[in-house]
Enzyme design. Structure first.
Site, mmCIF file in Angstrom:
data_model
loop_
_atom_site.group_PDB
_atom_site.id
_atom_site.type_symbol
_atom_site.label_atom_id
_atom_site.label_comp_id
_atom_site.label_asym_id
_atom_site.label_seq_id
_atom_site.Cartn_x
_atom_site.Cartn_y
_atom_site.Cartn_z
ATOM 1 N N SER A 180 -2.025 0.833 -45.079
ATOM 2 C CA SER A 180 -0.865 0.956 -44.195
ATOM 3 C C SER A 180 0.145 -0.157 -44.481
ATOM 4 C CB SER A 180 -1.337 0.958 -42.743
ATOM 5 O OG SER A 180 -0.382 1.576 -41.920
ATOM 6 N N ASP A 206 -3.082 5.502 -47.120
ATOM 7 C CA ASP A 206 -2.492 6.218 -45.990
ATOM 8 C C ASP A 206 -1.195 5.612 -45.449
ATOM 9 O OD1 ASP A 206 -3.052 8.672 -44.666
ATOM 10 O OD2 ASP A 206 -3.284 7.565 -42.800
ATOM 11 N N HIS A 335 -6.701 7.693 -39.874
ATOM 12 C CA HIS A 335 -5.790 6.763 -40.550
ATOM 13 C C HIS A 335 -6.546 5.620 -41.226
ATOM 14 C CE1 HIS A 335 -2.267 4.440 -41.431
ATOM 15 N NE2 HIS A 335 -2.570 3.488 -40.572
#
Length: 370
Positions: A180, A206, A335
């Site tokens: 991320s 992600d 996630h």
């Protein structure tokens, strides 16, 4: 550099562990700013599933997954301490995976992944991760400066401090790994060449520019939906599992405790979030700006792992069709895919390294084999 010797969840439940990591060598994640970046607000609909948490959710120790826990002081002139976790490679020829976590998470979110990489490579590959400023056990003077420039400088500084501490003559081959916000950090660091030619590959987990920027408008609402605190660490672990923010109990037991600090003045729910994500909001709009083009321009091999193909934006779709990077999708993961599926993530990373290993000798075929 001298050689160094290393000393399935049910579909809808959280009452059994995904993998057995009891043989790992000795040595989080909450809803983060980066969590919002690649998923929709519907993914944070914190509803309790029908099946309750019934088995052990006590915290796990870092030493079950890492050989070293270090508190490094890279610059004696500044009061800064970076918490580092490290599994050394067992030879000077081994590569080193260096990971940066997302906003609101911690280095221990990579614990199961680091242990699995060590198992798959029989210790040949090392793994290094650290708590970013304002996170985990790292302490710096300005914790709220989470600009990409600062975070990239911090990462390079930590790597060089580890190099000095362990007496490496030069940096080994490095695969940068970022989840991320961490993906944006390692992308920026690689483009700035802060670690020189040692970087042989970059793996991003992600995060995609288009959906990340679009999701920022929901960030405050997502943060407000989280509990302000918890009565115990176990309660915090159970919340992460119950709401399916994390889907792997073993990883939650390792990573979640590092996301919290105990504040006895806060009343019965004394375990509060370590990272004040709201205070980082001035940096949000810059984290993911031009991320896709910067990722595609990295002067090294590139890997993108997503939890769903719907996260791809147009530049990445075109780049993928042109073969500019490797794409893997884990539809069964959330996630925090490296926590939910550490075994599969490790397999993809190790194969990515082996495919791009600059030290591998490829011999031509014999005449009879042509």
């Amino acid at each position: 550099m001298k050689p160094t010797t290393l000393s399935a969840l049910p579909e809808d439940g959280v009452d059994s562990e995904q993998h057995d990591y009891s043989s790992a060598s000795s040595d989080s994640s909450g809803v983060s700013a980066s969590s919002a970046s690649t998923i929709t607000p519907a993914d944070f609909n914190f509803r309790r599933p029908q099946r309750a948490v019934t088995s052990d959710t006590e915290p796990l120790q870092w030493s079950d997954f890492f050989a070293h826990e270090l508190d490094l002081h890279p610059d004696p002139s500044f009061p800064s301490t970076f918490r580092v976790y490290y599994n050394p490679p067992n030879s000077i020829t081994g590569p080193l995976f260096i990971a940066h976590h997302g906003a609101g998470s911690s280095a221990l979110s990579f614990g199961l992944l680091a242990s699995e990489i060590q198992r798959l490579t029989a210790g040949k590959a090392g793994f290094l991760c650290f708590d970013a400023r304002g996170h985990g056990s790292t302490k710096v003077e300005n914790e709220h400066d989470l600009s990409l420039w600062t975070l990239g400088d911090d990462m390079a500084t930590v790597v060089k401090a580890v190099q000095t501490k362990f007496g490496w003559e030069k940096l080994p081959d490095i695969v940068l790994v970022g989840h991320s916000l961490g993906g944006a950090v390692v992308t920026d660091l690689a483009n700035r060449r802060l670690l020189g030619s040692a970087v042989m590959g970059v793996a991003v987990f992600d995060v995609v520019e288009g959906s990340a920027i679009e999701a920022l408008q929901h960030m405050h609402r997502i943060l407000e939906a989280r509990p302000a605190g918890f009565a115990s660490i176990v309660q915090a672990i159970e919340w992460h599992l119950r709401t399916r923010v994390l889907r792997n109990k073993r990883s939650a037991r390792l990573s979640v405790p590092s996301l919290l600090l105990e504040d006895l003045s806060a009343g019965p729910k004394s375990f509060r979030w370590r990272t004040d994500l709201v205070s980082t909001s001035p940096s949000w709009s810059h984290w993911f700006l031009n991320l896709s083009s910067k990722f595609l321009s990295i002067p090294a091999s590139k890997l993108l792992i997503l939890a769903g193909t719907d996260r791809l934006d147009k530049p990445l779709m075109i780049g993928q069709m042109q073969g500019k990077y490797q794409l893997d999708v884990f539809p069964e993961a959330g996630h925090f895919l490296h926590e939910d599926c550490p075994e599969r993530t490790a397999e993809v990373l190790v194969e990515f390294w082996r495919r791009n290993d600059r030290g591998a000798l490829v011999l031509p075929k014999k005449v009879g084999e042509v």
